[in-house]
Motif scaffolding. Sequence first.
Motif, mmCIF file in Angstrom:
data_model
loop_
_atom_site.group_PDB
_atom_site.id
_atom_site.type_symbol
_atom_site.label_atom_id
_atom_site.label_comp_id
_atom_site.label_asym_id
_atom_site.label_seq_id
_atom_site.Cartn_x
_atom_site.Cartn_y
_atom_site.Cartn_z
ATOM 1 N N ARG A 128 0.836 -1.201 0.000
ATOM 2 C CA ARG A 128 0.000 0.000 0.000
ATOM 3 C C ARG A 128 0.874 1.256 0.000
ATOM 4 O O ARG A 128 0.642 2.199 -0.749
ATOM 5 N N ARG A 129 1.936 1.255 0.814
ATOM 6 C CA ARG A 129 2.837 2.400 0.903
ATOM 7 C C ARG A 129 3.489 2.665 -0.455
ATOM 8 O O ARG A 129 3.561 3.807 -0.911
ATOM 9 N N VAL A 130 3.960 1.612 -1.121
ATOM 10 C CA VAL A 130 4.605 1.756 -2.425
ATOM 11 C C VAL A 130 3.621 2.320 -3.447
ATOM 12 O O VAL A 130 3.964 3.224 -4.215
ATOM 13 N N VAL A 131 2.398 1.822 -3.461
ATOM 14 C CA VAL A 131 1.386 2.309 -4.412
ATOM 15 C C VAL A 131 1.083 3.788 -4.157
ATOM 16 O O VAL A 131 0.979 4.579 -5.096
ATOM 17 N N VAL A 132 0.970 4.172 -2.888
ATOM 18 C CA VAL A 132 0.704 5.582 -2.563
ATOM 19 C C VAL A 132 1.855 6.457 -3.041
ATOM 20 O O VAL A 132 1.635 7.511 -3.661
ATOM 21 N N GLU A 133 3.099 6.037 -2.782
ATOM 22 C CA GLU A 133 4.259 6.813 -3.224
ATOM 23 C C GLU A 133 4.290 6.942 -4.745
ATOM 24 O O GLU A 133 4.557 8.019 -5.280
ATOM 25 N N GLN A 134 4.027 5.843 -5.445
ATOM 26 C CA GLN A 134 4.032 5.882 -6.909
ATOM 27 C C GLN A 134 2.920 6.778 -7.443
ATOM 28 O O GLN A 134 3.111 7.500 -8.418
ATOM 29 N N THR A 135 1.781 6.751 -6.789
ATOM 30 C CA THR A 135 0.656 7.588 -7.210
ATOM 31 C C THR A 135 0.992 9.068 -7.030
ATOM 32 O O THR A 135 0.758 9.882 -7.925
ATOM 33 N N ILE A 136 1.563 9.411 -5.878
ATOM 34 C CA ILE A 136 1.932 10.810 -5.611
ATOM 35 C C ILE A 136 2.977 11.272 -6.620
ATOM 36 O O ILE A 136 2.889 12.372 -7.174
ATOM 37 N N SER A 137 3.962 10.427 -6.894
ATOM 38 C CA SER A 137 5.002 10.755 -7.872
ATOM 39 C C SER A 137 4.384 10.953 -9.262
ATOM 40 O O SER A 137 4.734 11.893 -9.976
ATOM 41 N N GLY A 138 3.479 10.072 -9.644
ATOM 42 C CA GLY A 138 2.822 10.170 -10.943
ATOM 43 C C GLY A 138 1.989 11.434 -11.071
ATOM 44 O O GLY A 138 1.980 12.082 -12.121
ATOM 45 N N ILE A 139 1.314 11.811 -9.993
ATOM 46 C CA ILE A 139 0.509 13.041 -10.012
ATOM 47 C C ILE A 139 1.420 14.254 -10.180
ATOM 48 O O ILE A 139 1.126 15.162 -10.957
ATOM 49 N N GLY A 140 2.552 14.255 -9.470
ATOM 50 C CA GLY A 140 3.505 15.368 -9.596
ATOM 51 C C GLY A 140 4.029 15.485 -11.011
ATOM 52 O O GLY A 140 4.119 16.592 -11.570
ATOM 53 N N ALA A 141 4.387 14.360 -11.616
ATOM 54 C CA ALA A 141 4.896 14.374 -12.986
ATOM 55 C C ALA A 141 3.816 14.856 -13.958
ATOM 56 O O ALA A 141 4.106 15.611 -14.891
ATOM 57 N N ALA A 142 2.584 14.446 -13.745
ATOM 58 C CA ALA A 142 1.482 14.870 -14.613
ATOM 59 C C ALA A 142 1.236 16.371 -14.489
ATOM 60 O O ALA A 142 0.972 17.056 -15.485
ATOM 61 N N GLU A 143 1.343 16.888 -13.255
ATOM 62 C CA GLU A 143 1.158 18.330 -13.062
ATOM 63 C C GLU A 143 2.253 19.123 -13.774
ATOM 64 O O GLU A 143 1.977 20.144 -14.403
ATOM 65 N N GLU A 144 3.493 18.662 -13.697
ATOM 66 C CA GLU A 144 4.595 19.325 -14.392
ATOM 67 C C GLU A 144 4.377 19.300 -15.903
ATOM 68 O O GLU A 144 4.587 20.297 -16.586
ATOM 69 N N ALA A 145 3.973 18.158 -16.425
ATOM 70 C CA ALA A 145 3.723 18.041 -17.868
ATOM 71 C C ALA A 145 2.589 18.983 -18.283
ATOM 72 O O ALA A 145 2.664 19.625 -19.335
ATOM 73 N N ALA A 146 1.542 19.071 -17.457
ATOM 74 C CA ALA A 146 0.417 19.956 -17.768
ATOM 75 C C ALA A 146 0.870 21.421 -17.783
ATOM 76 O O ALA A 146 0.443 22.201 -18.643
ATOM 77 N N LYS A 147 1.762 21.802 -16.851
ATOM 78 C CA LYS A 147 2.285 23.185 -16.834
ATOM 79 C C LYS A 147 3.050 23.478 -18.122
ATOM 80 O O LYS A 147 2.898 24.555 -18.710
ATOM 81 N N ARG A 148 3.892 22.526 -18.545
ATOM 82 C CA ARG A 148 4.657 22.731 -19.780
ATOM 83 C C ARG A 148 3.731 22.847 -20.991
ATOM 84 O O ARG A 148 3.940 23.687 -21.865
ATOM 85 N N VAL A 149 2.710 22.018 -21.042
ATOM 86 C CA VAL A 149 1.764 22.063 -22.162
ATOM 87 C C VAL A 149 1.015 23.392 -22.168
ATOM 88 O O VAL A 149 0.857 24.024 -23.220
ATOM 89 N N ARG A 150 0.575 23.838 -20.970
ATOM 90 C CA ARG A 150 -0.144 25.122 -20.898
ATOM 91 C C ARG A 150 0.752 26.270 -21.342
ATOM 92 O O ARG A 150 0.318 27.168 -22.085
ATOM 93 N N ALA A 151 2.035 26.268 -20.921
ATOM 94 C CA ALA A 151 2.953 27.344 -21.295
ATOM 95 C C ALA A 151 3.175 27.338 -22.804
ATOM 96 O O ALA A 151 3.143 28.394 -23.454
ATOM 97 N N ARG A 152 3.387 26.178 -23.374
ATOM 98 C CA ARG A 152 3.624 26.070 -24.818
ATOM 99 C C ARG A 152 2.376 26.480 -25.599
ATOM 100 O O ARG A 152 2.465 27.197 -26.593
ATOM 101 N N LEU A 153 1.219 26.041 -25.131
ATOM 102 C CA LEU A 153 -0.035 26.388 -25.789
ATOM 103 C C LEU A 153 -0.272 27.889 -25.717
ATOM 104 O O LEU A 153 -0.708 28.510 -26.696
ATOM 105 N N SER A 154 0.053 28.483 -24.588
ATOM 106 C CA SER A 154 -0.097 29.934 -24.427
ATOM 107 C C SER A 154 0.798 30.669 -25.434
ATOM 108 O O SER A 154 0.368 31.639 -26.056
ATOM 109 N N ASP A 155 2.047 30.208 -25.597
ATOM 110 C CA ASP A 155 2.950 30.818 -26.573
ATOM 111 C C ASP A 155 2.394 30.706 -27.985
ATOM 112 O O ASP A 155 2.420 31.672 -28.758
#
Length: 183
Positions: A128-155
Amino acid sequence: MGTLSLKIQVLNLSPRLTLADVTNFFSYCGTVDNIQISRTTEGKLGGSQSALVTFRQPYAFQTALLLNDAIVDGKPICVLPAGVLPIPIISDEDQTEKKKEGFVGKRHIASRGAEMLSKIEIEWEEKRRVVVEQTISGIGAAEEAAKRVRARLSDVVEKACKFASHLGTTVTHKFNPNSTKQK
C-alpha cells in the motif's frame, strides 16, 4: 515480493454443511472465486469437513481470517491462510488420541495463524505504501507536464493572435473599398 495467495483453509466444518452453505457464509467477506470441500474425519458423530476457499479481493481474504472461532452450524471453525497447516485426514483409531492433543493443537494452530496474519498485514502495508508513493510521484509528474503544455499552448496562441492581427491589417488595407485608387 511474490504474489500473495488469497486462499484460506477452513477446518472443523460441520458435515451437514453443503457447498452452497459454505459459499453463502464466506460470500459476506467478498467475492468467492472457488471452494473445495473435503471430509477430514469420520466417526460416530459424522465427522467434520474442511474447505479451501479462494477469494478475489485481498480485503475479502483478510476479513475471512477474522472469522476464526466463529460458530457455524453449532461448531467453532478454524480459519487460516492456506498452506499454514496441512489439512489432516484422521482415522477412527487416531481420533481418540487426537482429542487429547486437540487443545494443544488448536493453540498451535491459532498462534501460527496469528503469525501468518501479522506477516500478511506487514506485506500489504508495504505494498500500500509503495502504491501511494508511486501515485503521488505520478501526479507530480502529470502536473509538471500539464504546466509545460499550458505554457507552450499559451505561446502558440499568442503568436497566432499576433500573426492574425498583422494579417488582418494587411488584408484590410489591400482590399479596402475606400482606397484612394479609382477606376
